[in-house]
Write a protein that holds these residues in place. Structure first.
Motif: not given
Lengths: 260, 260
Positions: A247-249, B237, B171-172, B175, B169, A217, B233, A214, A211, A240-245
């Motif tokens: 949170t995930f990291y 999604i 790639n997520f 995940i 996205f 990181r 999440e 933006p 992964q 939604l996906l940016s927030a999930a990513i």
């Protein structure tokens, strides 16, 4: 020699027919389809019938037809004697007619007529209701593929959910990218090598390691600038996906607020 | 012979160094990095400096460093004379120091140290501020890649948004699939050939044609069963993306409710 009757005329039946024909210890004795309009795609020397009452005797009947027709067609196979398997990822084994010796042979791949595929590399998820049938289905499936997995109907359902993410949803991300490019007169071709590489990377690298971007990181400046460019559903999806990513990291904390 | 100084020590700098070294009409005269800890990865015969005051004279200075350091580093290049380009997808050309001859050379690919890549197949999005610099940057970029696109900063920003969908996205989604598999003790390996094929398909087929699955065929029964399996999440999604796909493929109607 395992005798097989194949039922169906779609993409899965097409690729299965090729694989069954080329396996040395399998005899594809017949193909059934409701109508013969699909015959042009199939090897002409596979005996064909459009009448379920004329099925040949076989060790295994492979039902490679649309999900919503499986129950009905299997109900018409009550006299066949052989093992009856369907090829669907999302249908439990017990939707097949109760009188039958029942099983599943699910090829976990996105198959299309256009695309040649090495069927030996297609993972097969198999299931039998009666343990006595396991060795037969194992023999058939390992004659077709190097990658055979025994999964229960419940496990196959979970696998199917995962496949929706891995294939359907990732492809929809490509649609979002392609349509946003088109609207802005940017050739989608620029992104194709990156898309191919994204899929290749996961073959040897855990996607959690692969992964980037933006959200990974937590670059809220870029995320907000991008959100400003997007409207409607694509805006919602990006958010939604940016927030999930993110949170995930996010670093996991213990109850004292210390990084774990 | 185009003389190039490369600034950076990360994945992009690594792959650019390889490509610059192997291009016949380019001389990589020097590499700069803040510290020399990365030198082990780079060809030992590339002259190295960790001091921006000791940069060699060159036709082009390629800044392949983190986005948030580009502005600052470019401010220290005011005396170099040559064309100064950064390699970022998300930074406008005018973030480079105003006194410079400014441009962009953005490789549209997900690059990692581990993975060998044919740089001639990496699309390059280029931009120059001053039209007089275009032929020089075109010569450099077409010496590195077969696929060079001229894009403005505004177009590159749109491309970058698209790349977030196409790579980050998707790639997520892998995940999500991998973690759902792991939680259910299903080997993620079963899905890897399908993921590779999903990326391959888009190379020759419009992703709008390639889309399959329950949302594409508006199969609410399967969608609801899957939603029942998911929480948090991943549930959100699945719901949002399925609705978006279903809407996307809904037959368009005219004002009389007739299919278009």
């Amino acid at each position: 020699m395992i005798k097989v009757v194949l039922l169906g005329s779609g993409n899965v039946a097409y690729h299965l027919a090729l694989a069954l024909k080329s396996a040395p210890n399998i005899e594809l004795v017949q193909r059934y389809s409701r109508n013969d309009s699909s015959n042009a795609y199939f090897d002409a020397d596979i005996p064909f019938t459009d009448d379920l009452r004329n099925l040949e005797r076989a060790d295994i009947y492979v039902i490679a037809i649309k999900d919503d027709a499986i129950e009905d067609v299997s109900g018409k196979l009550s006299d066949v004697g052989g093992l009856v398997v369907h090829t669907s990822g999302s249908i439990p084994v017990d939707l097949l007619h109760p009188g039958l010796r029942r099983g599943v042979l699910y090829p976990v791949q996105t198959l299309s007529l256009l695309q040649k595929i090495d069927f030996r590399e297609v993972p097969l998820a198999i299931e039998v209701e009666n343990p006595a049938d396991e060795s037969l289905l194992l023999e058939l499936s390992s004659s077709l593929s190097n990658h055979v997995y025994k999964l229960s109907s419940a496990e196959r359902e979970k696998l199917h959910v995962s496949a929706v993410f891995a294939n359907n949803f990732s492809n929809f991300m490509f649609i979002c990218a392609a349509s946003f490019c088109a609207e802005n007169n940017i050739p989608f071709d620029i992104l194709k090598p990156m898309i191919l590489e994204t899929g290749k990377k996961v073959q040897y690298l855990n996607p959690i390691e692969a992964q980037t971007g933006p959200a990974r990181r937590n670059d809220q400046l870029v995320i907000n600038r991008h959100l400003h460019e997007l409207e409607g559903e694509r805006h919602e999806i990006y958010k939604l996906l940016s927030a999930a990513i993110t949170t995930f990291y996010q670093p996991k904390m213990n109850q004292h607020g210390e990084k774990l």
